[in-house]
Design a protein around this motif. Structure first.
Motif, PDB file in Angstrom:
ATOM      1  N   GLN A 181     -30.569  39.416   2.940  1.00 45.10           N
ATOM      2  CA  GLN A 181     -29.455  38.552   2.453  1.00 45.10           C
ATOM      3  C   GLN A 181     -29.361  38.720   1.165  1.00 45.10           C
ATOM      4  O   GLN A 181     -30.435  38.116   0.312  1.00 45.10           O
ATOM      5  CB  GLN A 181     -29.570  37.479   3.219  1.00 45.10           C
ATOM      6  N   VAL A 236     -29.364  35.553  -5.655  1.00 48.83           N
ATOM      7  CA  VAL A 236     -30.823  35.197  -4.532  1.00 48.83           C
ATOM      8  C   VAL A 236     -30.703  36.228  -3.548  1.00 48.83           C
ATOM      9  O   VAL A 236     -29.681  36.688  -2.815  1.00 48.83           O
ATOM     10  CB  VAL A 236     -30.702  33.663  -4.082  1.00 48.83           C
ATOM     11  N   LYS A 240     -35.195  35.144  -6.861  1.00 45.28           N
ATOM     12  CA  LYS A 240     -34.088  34.624  -7.528  1.00 45.28           C
ATOM     13  C   LYS A 240     -34.112  35.322  -9.064  1.00 45.28           C
ATOM     14  O   LYS A 240     -35.263  35.632  -9.602  1.00 45.28           O
ATOM     15  CB  LYS A 240     -34.149  33.188  -7.735  1.00 45.28           C
ATOM     16  N   GLU A 290     -32.911  37.292  -0.190  1.00 48.45           N
ATOM     17  CA  GLU A 290     -34.166  37.028   0.963  1.00 48.45           C
ATOM     18  C   GLU A 290     -34.381  38.115   1.720  1.00 48.45           C
ATOM     19  O   GLU A 290     -33.342  38.858   2.141  1.00 48.45           O
ATOM     20  CB  GLU A 290     -33.691  35.607   1.668  1.00 48.45           C
ATOM     21  N   ASN A 316     -40.178  33.562  -4.375  1.00 48.26           N
ATOM     22  CA  ASN A 316     -40.805  32.230  -3.716  1.00 48.26           C
ATOM     23  C   ASN A 316     -41.132  31.368  -4.731  1.00 48.26           C
ATOM     24  O   ASN A 316     -42.303  30.678  -4.378  1.00 48.26           O
ATOM     25  CB  ASN A 316     -41.882  32.644  -2.826  1.00 48.26           C
ATOM     26  N   ASP A 317     -40.334  30.875  -5.640  1.00 51.94           N
ATOM     27  CA  ASP A 317     -40.519  29.735  -6.641  1.00 51.94           C
ATOM     28  C   ASP A 317     -41.706  30.259  -7.503  1.00 51.94           C
ATOM     29  O   ASP A 317     -42.026  29.185  -8.346  1.00 51.94           O
ATOM     30  CB  ASP A 317     -40.571  28.400  -5.913  1.00 51.94           C
ATOM     31  N   TYR A 336     -35.904  45.203   8.259  1.00 50.92           N
ATOM     32  CA  TYR A 336     -35.935  43.918   7.636  1.00 50.92           C
ATOM     33  C   TYR A 336     -34.813  43.141   7.564  1.00 50.92           C
ATOM     34  O   TYR A 336     -33.558  43.910   7.424  1.00 50.92           O
ATOM     35  CB  TYR A 336     -36.444  44.330   6.207  1.00 50.92           C
ATOM     36  N   ASN A 350     -36.614  39.159   5.088  1.00 48.77           N
ATOM     37  CA  ASN A 350     -37.503  38.462   6.184  1.00 48.77           C
ATOM     38  C   ASN A 350     -38.108  39.607   7.121  1.00 48.77           C
ATOM     39  O   ASN A 350     -37.321  40.675   7.069  1.00 48.77           O
ATOM     40  CB  ASN A 350     -36.698  37.477   6.985  1.00 48.77           C
ATOM     41  N   ALA A 405     -43.676  35.927   4.193  1.00 48.11           N
ATOM     42  CA  ALA A 405     -42.203  35.969   4.707  1.00 48.11           C
ATOM     43  C   ALA A 405     -41.837  34.939   5.102  1.00 48.11           C
ATOM     44  O   ALA A 405     -42.342  33.989   5.553  1.00 48.11           O
ATOM     45  CB  ALA A 405     -42.173  36.934   5.514  1.00 48.11           C
ATOM     46  N   PRO A 406     -40.252  34.256   4.722  1.00 48.48           N
ATOM     47  CA  PRO A 406     -39.405  35.346   3.914  1.00 48.48           C
ATOM     48  C   PRO A 406     -39.851  35.268   2.566  1.00 48.48           C
ATOM     49  O   PRO A 406     -40.204  34.417   1.836  1.00 48.48           O
ATOM     50  CB  PRO A 406     -38.106  34.778   4.176  1.00 48.48           C
ATOM     51  N   ILE A 407     -39.449  36.585   1.979  1.00 51.26           N
ATOM     52  CA  ILE A 407     -39.648  36.561   0.489  1.00 51.26           C
ATOM     53  C   ILE A 407     -38.368  36.304  -0.293  1.00 51.26           C
ATOM     54  O   ILE A 407     -37.270  36.943   0.216  1.00 51.26           O
ATOM     55  CB  ILE A 407     -40.058  38.133  -0.170  1.00 51.26           C
ATOM     56  N   VAL A 408     -38.186  35.295  -1.120  1.00 50.71           N
ATOM     57  CA  VAL A 408     -37.127  34.790  -1.695  1.00 50.71           C
ATOM     58  C   VAL A 408     -37.071  35.253  -3.129  1.00 50.71           C
ATOM     59  O   VAL A 408     -37.990  34.650  -4.045  1.00 50.71           O
ATOM     60  CB  VAL A 408     -36.794  33.470  -1.441  1.00 50.71           C
TER      61      VAL A 408
END
Length: 243
Positions: A214, A109, A183, A111, A152-153, A211, A113, A178-181
């Motif tokens: 994580q 994952v 997966k 992330e 983002n799902d 930026y 931001n 943002a935040p861009i997640v």
């Protein structure tokens, strides 16, 4: 005489101003609705948006229920003989490839931001402005044999569009910011190492940008299915010649 002329001039000015105000009032009424204040109009639009979102979620849930029933029926029929069972397994495999199944499994994952306001210099910086970074990350993950990816799902497939639209990004027709997640399901160690090596995309972000990044490995990542339907208008299966 001069006093009379002055009063007439003032009266004409007042009449002229009154006409302008009346025209402006009518224009505002037509724009936001007669007798409705801007705040009331905003509240009405908010209620209508919430209603539309609830209807969308309700229809989506109905679709999920129908698809679940179809899946149970297909699975039940496949258990009746070996040939049908093999067909069902192939169908599930191709659905996975196309992105039309919810998936879970180990992976990473990531992330990203926006920088804190106190470290931004000049104009505000946002990952939305550098969305090509997202494309680079997706490319690296694909090269590292990621079996499923979401942003983002929003499921990433070969049909997914990622485009800048104002102050946000459109992914599969859905606005994200943002935040861009991101997966990704796959070999966690391989996926992580492909992103963090010296000279890689995350190394660049951590050393040459502000930026907040994580990255972590997880044992069980949930990635939703692709919800848009794709119809083929021009492409069709090639027909083999008899010769």
């Amino acid at each position: 005489m001069k006093k009379v002329e002055g009063r007439v001039a003032i009266a004409l000015v007042c009449v002229f101003l009154g006409i302008i105000l009346a025209i402006q009032f009518k224009t505002v009424n037509k724009t936001i609705g007669e007798g409705v204040l801007p705040t009331q109009k905003a509240q009405q639009l908010s209620i209508e948006l919430k209603k539309a979102q609830d209807e969308r979620d309700g229809l989506r849930q109905e679709l999920d229920d129908i698809e679940e029933k179809i899946s149970q029926y297909e699975k039940g029929e496949s258990e009746k003989n070996v040939y049908t069972e093999n067909l069902y397994k192939d169908l599930e495999k191709y659905r996975m490839f196309a992105g039309y199944l919810d998936l879970q499994g180990p992976g990473i994952v990531l992330e990203i931001n926006d920088p804190p306001m106190d470290v931004q210099l000049g104009e505000e910086s946002s990952i939305v402005d550098d969305y090509d970074i997202i494309l680079q990350i997706i490319s690296v993950l694909n090269a590292s044999e990621a079996e499923a990816i979401s942003i983002n799902d929003q499921r990433y497939t070969s049909y997914t569009e990622i485009v800048r639209a104002g102050n946000h990004i459109e992914i599969n027709g859905v606005s994200v910011g943002a935040p861009i997640v991101i997966k990704a399901i796959g070999d966690p160690s391989l996926l992580e190492s492909s992103l963090i090596f010296k000279g890689g995309i995350l190394w660049y972000l951590e050393n040459y940008s502000d930026y907040i990044v994580q990255l972590k490995q997880e044992k069980n990542i949930q990635i939703p299915k692709y919800r848009k339907t794709q119809n083929f208008t021009y492409a069709k299966p090639k027909v083999e010649s008899a010769n």
